[in-house]
Design an enzyme around this catalytic site. Structure first.
Site, PDB file in Angstrom:
ATOM      1  N   GLU A  81      -8.823  31.368  -8.910  1.00  0.00           N
ATOM      2  CA  GLU A  81      -7.503  30.847  -9.228  1.00  0.00           C
ATOM      3  C   GLU A  81      -7.388  29.329  -9.096  1.00  0.00           C
ATOM      4  O   GLU A  81      -6.784  28.672  -9.932  1.00  0.00           O
ATOM      5  CB  GLU A  81      -6.444  31.518  -8.340  1.00  0.00           C
ATOM      6  CG  GLU A  81      -6.134  32.963  -8.715  1.00  0.00           C
ATOM      7  CD  GLU A  81      -7.178  33.942  -8.188  1.00  0.00           C
ATOM      8  OE1 GLU A  81      -8.169  33.461  -7.589  1.00  0.00           O
ATOM      9  OE2 GLU A  81      -7.018  35.153  -8.385  1.00  0.00           O
ATOM     10  N   HIS A 104      -7.040   5.574  -3.252  1.00  0.00           N
ATOM     11  CA  HIS A 104      -6.786   4.483  -2.322  1.00  0.00           C
ATOM     12  C   HIS A 104      -7.487   3.194  -2.747  1.00  0.00           C
ATOM     13  O   HIS A 104      -7.129   2.107  -2.302  1.00  0.00           O
ATOM     14  CB  HIS A 104      -7.253   4.879  -0.912  1.00  0.00           C
ATOM     15  CG  HIS A 104      -8.713   5.171  -0.833  1.00  0.00           C
ATOM     16  ND1 HIS A 104      -9.240   6.385  -1.222  1.00  0.00           N
ATOM     17  CD2 HIS A 104      -9.762   4.417  -0.449  1.00  0.00           C
ATOM     18  CE1 HIS A 104     -10.551   6.361  -1.063  1.00  0.00           C
ATOM     19  NE2 HIS A 104     -10.897   5.185  -0.591  1.00  0.00           N
ATOM     20  N   ASN A 116     -21.512   3.576  -1.178  1.00  0.00           N
ATOM     21  CA  ASN A 116     -21.391   2.402  -0.308  1.00  0.00           C
ATOM     22  C   ASN A 116     -21.746   2.682   1.152  1.00  0.00           C
ATOM     23  O   ASN A 116     -21.581   1.815   2.013  1.00  0.00           O
ATOM     24  CB  ASN A 116     -19.977   1.821  -0.393  1.00  0.00           C
ATOM     25  CG  ASN A 116     -18.908   2.844  -0.044  1.00  0.00           C
ATOM     26  OD1 ASN A 116     -19.151   3.776   0.727  1.00  0.00           O
ATOM     27  ND2 ASN A 116     -17.730   2.688  -0.611  1.00  0.00           N
TER      28      ASN A 116
END
Length: 391
Positions: free
Chosen positions: A377, A96, A173
């Site tokens: 897996e 993002h 942050n």
């Protein structure tokens, strides 16, 4: 442009009274250029989000110095050949925050400035989460996996294998989308990575002074026995308002999506990235020269390497129904497929998948025909995905 900014009384730089731009040494002048280019990057981020009326500017704004410095001074890239095998790979583990990487690609000419105007638009080369099948220069992007359990396993393995060319930059942050990070997270992230066996470096504030981050990157490059974890704290902004930010950046009279022009043609940020791009092109030529030497001296090994270089890798996940059969099949396949990779999630003995060509992918082992995968897996599948993306 630089003279005007340099003469501003509130500029925080290395200027000395009575000294003009023409009197600066090369290092000081380059620092001033870098600072102004970072200002330009930040304002492009603001313009992109304002224009799209959507997006995530926080990480890209906070780490603008880091992103710019990596693309301009560190990463080995050749934009004229984005798939050069020996390039550095920038993996953005926070998809993002893609503006951080998209700005580097645009200045590097992987994309055009017009692509930034189409941020998060359907069919654009600048989607909200960039993918390597859409945008040249993108390796792979994920979404916040550094706080998820799989990162612990991967970080542990990277330290065990002593992957000293791996550097992780952690954006500390103190914020999440829901509020302060203290709502759900309180661990000492640097101590965790140190315990895993990483070389850990803390950079307290990257804004306005990139020298500490520069030193951290230099230390990471010099490290030859461990991967490096750099915790970068990017600080906060006093002015969230776009108007105040323009004033702070001396950007009042510019149109949206402006880049700092040069006296002749082009722009200063693109000129800076072009310098690095030319360096990357030189590095690629030198690498191919070494590869040609390797072809002549080791023709058989070079042929196998080129098979792998062209992405001819086969990944097989064994079934638990027929112990021993897969081993016999793999024994034959491995003779003609040097890129064959198999794994058994730590069940090689009971599944009878151990072949005579087994290579434990250990600390000093780089060539492989089959790999001892001692994980469950999920991680095994991710390992195969990593191999598929590594060409």
């Amino acid at each position: 442009e630089l003279q005007q900014v340099y003469q501003q009384p509130d500029q925080q730089d290395s200027r000395k009274d009575g000294i003009g731009l023409e009197d600066l040494d090369e290092e000081s002048f380059q620092r001033l250029v870098d600072e102004r280019c970072v200002d330009n990057v930040r304002m492009l981020i603001v313009d992109a989000v304002q224009n799209a009326k959507t997006g995530h500017p926080g990480m890209a704004m906070g780490l603008a110095e880091v992103g710019y410095y990596l693309y301009r001074h560190v990463l080995r890239y050749n934009p004229r050949n984005p798939t050069w095998f020996n390039r550095d790979r920038f993996v953005l583990s926070a998809g993002h925050g893609c503006l951080l990487i998209l700005l580097g690609l645009i200045l590097f000419r992987y994309c055009l400035l017009e692509d930034l105007r189409r941020l998060r638009k359907l069919g654009s080369r600048t989607p909200g989460h960039p993918e390597n099948t859409v945008t040249d220069g993108i390796e792979v992007t994920t979404d916040g996996c550094a706080m998820e359990g799989i990162s612990h396993e991967a970080a542990s393995l990277a330290a065990h294998w002593k992957l000293h060319k791996l550097t992780l930059i952690y954006d500390d942050n103190d914020n999440t989308a829901e509020g302060p990070i203290t709502l759900a997270f309180s661990e000492d992230i640097s101590t965790r990575f140190k315990a895993l066996g990483w070389n850990t470096i803390n950079v307290d504030n990257t804004q306005g002074d990139i020298s500490s981050f520069k030193d951290a990157i230099s230390a990471a490059i010099d490290e030859t026995g461990k991967p490096t974890f750099i915790r970068a704290h990017d600080g906060t902004f006093d002015e969230a308002d776009v108007k105040k930010m323009r004033e702070k950046m001396k950007w009042n009279n510019r149109e949206p999506f402006s880049v700092i022009p040069m006296n002749n043609n082009g722009s200063i940020p693109c000129r800076e990235m072009q310098i690095q791009a030319n360096h990357g092109e030189t590095l690629e030529r030198e690498w191919y020269s070494k590869l040609n030497y390797f072809r002549n001296k080791y023709p058989k090994e070079a042929a196998e390497f080129e098979v792998l270089l062209n992405g001819e890798v086969v990944c097989i996940r064994p079934s638990g129904c027929y112990p021993g059969i897969l081993r016999k099949v793999c024994e034959q396949l491995v003779k003609v497929l040097p890129g064959l990779i198999g794994g058994s999630a730590d069940l090689a003995s009971s599944m009878a998948t151990r072949t005579s060509h087994l290579t434990h992918h250990g600390v000093e082992t780089f060539a492989m025909e089959s790999v001892s995968m001692q994980w469950q897996e999920f991680q095994m599948e991710l390992h195969c995905i990593k191999v598929a993306l590594s060409h």
